[in-house]
Design a protein around this motif. Structure first.
Motif, PDB file in Angstrom:
ATOM      1  N   SER A 197      42.109  12.596  23.835  1.00 36.65           N
ATOM      2  CA  SER A 197      43.063  11.920  22.885  1.00 36.65           C
ATOM      3  C   SER A 197      43.146  10.677  22.831  1.00 36.65           C
ATOM      4  CB  SER A 197      43.834  13.349  21.512  1.00 36.65           C
ATOM      5  OG  SER A 197      44.665  13.177  22.578  1.00 36.65           O
ATOM      6  N   ASP A 198      43.505  10.020  21.812  1.00 38.19           N
ATOM      7  CA  ASP A 198      44.087   8.495  21.765  1.00 38.19           C
ATOM      8  C   ASP A 198      46.143   8.815  22.291  1.00 38.19           C
ATOM      9  OD1 ASP A 198      42.150   7.412  20.844  1.00 38.19           O
ATOM     10  OD2 ASP A 198      43.349   7.061  19.313  1.00 38.19           O
ATOM     11  N   ALA A 199      46.449  10.171  22.132  1.00 37.59           N
ATOM     12  CA  ALA A 199      47.061  10.225  22.377  1.00 37.59           C
ATOM     13  C   ALA A 199      48.096  10.453  24.380  1.00 37.59           C
ATOM     14  CB  ALA A 199      48.079  11.196  21.577  1.00 37.59           C
ATOM     15  N   LEU A 200      46.433  11.337  24.166  1.00 35.58           N
ATOM     16  CA  LEU A 200      46.671  11.765  26.020  1.00 35.58           C
ATOM     17  C   LEU A 200      46.580  11.124  26.812  1.00 35.58           C
ATOM     18  CD1 LEU A 200      46.642  13.808  27.893  1.00 35.58           C
ATOM     19  CD2 LEU A 200      43.911  14.603  27.287  1.00 35.58           C
ATOM     20  N   GLN A 201      45.341   9.833  26.469  1.00 35.70           N
ATOM     21  CA  GLN A 201      44.786   8.556  27.198  1.00 35.70           C
ATOM     22  C   GLN A 201      45.783   8.166  27.897  1.00 35.70           C
ATOM     23  OE1 GLN A 201      41.845   8.516  28.280  1.00 35.70           O
ATOM     24  NE2 GLN A 201      42.107   6.650  29.269  1.00 35.70           N
ATOM     25  N   SER A 202      46.949   7.638  26.388  1.00 36.47           N
ATOM     26  CA  SER A 202      47.383   6.614  26.499  1.00 36.47           C
ATOM     27  C   SER A 202      48.836   7.179  27.592  1.00 36.47           C
ATOM     28  CB  SER A 202      48.546   6.712  24.940  1.00 36.47           C
ATOM     29  OG  SER A 202      49.263   5.810  25.234  1.00 36.47           O
ATOM     30  N   SER A 203      48.855   8.559  27.620  1.00 36.28           N
ATOM     31  CA  SER A 203      50.268   9.419  28.522  1.00 36.28           C
ATOM     32  C   SER A 203      49.388   9.174  30.378  1.00 36.28           C
ATOM     33  CB  SER A 203      50.421  10.755  28.248  1.00 36.28           C
ATOM     34  OG  SER A 203      51.669  10.725  26.786  1.00 36.28           O
ATOM     35  N   LEU A 204      48.423   9.296  29.958  1.00 34.76           N
ATOM     36  CA  LEU A 204      47.388   8.937  31.425  1.00 34.76           C
ATOM     37  C   LEU A 204      47.698   7.802  32.075  1.00 34.76           C
ATOM     38  CD1 LEU A 204      44.707  11.664  30.844  1.00 34.76           C
ATOM     39  CD2 LEU A 204      46.708  12.514  31.985  1.00 34.76           C
ATOM     40  N   GLN A 205      47.217   7.360  31.041  1.00 32.87           N
ATOM     41  CA  GLN A 205      47.130   5.473  31.562  1.00 32.87           C
ATOM     42  C   GLN A 205      49.407   5.379  31.668  1.00 32.87           C
ATOM     43  OE1 GLN A 205      43.235   4.437  31.317  1.00 32.87           O
ATOM     44  NE2 GLN A 205      45.216   2.869  31.946  1.00 32.87           N
ATOM     45  N   ASP A 206      49.703   5.763  31.310  1.00 34.81           N
ATOM     46  CA  ASP A 206      51.338   5.299  32.031  1.00 34.81           C
ATOM     47  C   ASP A 206      51.258   5.592  33.162  1.00 34.81           C
ATOM     48  OD1 ASP A 206      51.879   4.711  29.862  1.00 34.81           O
ATOM     49  OD2 ASP A 206      52.971   5.943  28.123  1.00 34.81           O
TER      50      ASP A 206
END
Length: 232
Positions: A197-206
């Motif tokens: 998900s966009d939310a998961l991907q964003s956190s993983l990128q962090d």
């Protein structure tokens, strides 16, 4: 090899290069430094081929980073252990042959590995979800003794390098085909395959940004050169 020099771990930094195109770009950015490091050890790099990209497997939906918190997460090296820690999961060391038993008994609840490992270990027998995060694409290197290579005639060197370039192109395409094939096998056997998900991907990128910074610090000037070249 990263135990010898952090530079050799550049292709295993999570979420630094999470596609084949990005992995190729990172390879080109790091290749001069890798060649120099290998040359210092009397070795000549001929070519590399990447493993299929790493994705997250779990026994439940992972929609946000909070869904990983507290999960027993399989870690197989320092990088995956650090990633699990940053995600709030509990790093747990489990070898591939022990995965079915470890998942079935609850000793581990999630992992990150390639679709090939998932298919080969019949992951559908003990988990239900696969997220195609393409977290990193670790590479194999084919190397030769530099003194022996330098002893070849110019024509022989050219022939070896031409064959190596052809093998590299063929190998990268074979890796892409392997990824598609094994991902389909996962899906065909009932595993829910999806993009994060966009939310998961964003956190993983962090998490990735943190680990890139840590790797860059450990690799010193060489790390800075690679990151700068990769960022262009």
């Amino acid at each position: 090899m990263s135990n010898e020099d952090p530079v050799f771990g550049v292709d295993s930094v999570p979420f630094m290069a999470n596609s084949y195109d990005a992995a190729w770009k990172l390879y080109q950015a790091s290749k001069p430094v890798l060649e120099e490091k290998l040359s210092e050890q009397g070795l000549q790099l001929l070519y590399t081929v990447p493993w299929p990209p790493q994705g997250i497997y779990a026994k439940k939906d992972i929609n946000t980073i909070d869904d990983l918190k507290g999960l027993k997460f399989r870690a197989y090296n320092a990088s995956t252990e650090r990633m699990a820690q940053l995600a709030g999961a509990v790093p747990t060391q489990v070898e591939v042959p022990d995965l079915p038993t470890a998942f079935s008994t609850g000793r581990v609840e999630a992992m990150i590995t390639s679709p090939s490992t998932g298919a080969n270990s019949k992951a559908w027998d003990f988990l239900s979800h696969y997220y195609d995060t393409q977290a990193w694409l670790p590479k194999n290197m084919v190397i030769v003794n530099k003194r022996a290579f330098d002893g070849l005639s110019d024509a022989e060197k050219a022939a070896v390098l031409e064959a190596a370039a052809a093998a590299e192109t063929r190998g990268w395409e074979a890796s892409k085909a392997e990824t598609a094939d094994k991902t389909k096998i996962l899906e065909d056997n009932g595993i829910k395959v999806s993009a994060p998900s966009d939310a998961l991907q964003s956190s993983l990128q962090d998490i990735g940004a943190t680990m890139v910074g840590e790797w860059k610090d450990s690799a010193g000037d060489d790390g800075a050169v690679i990151v700068e070249a990769f960022s262009k």
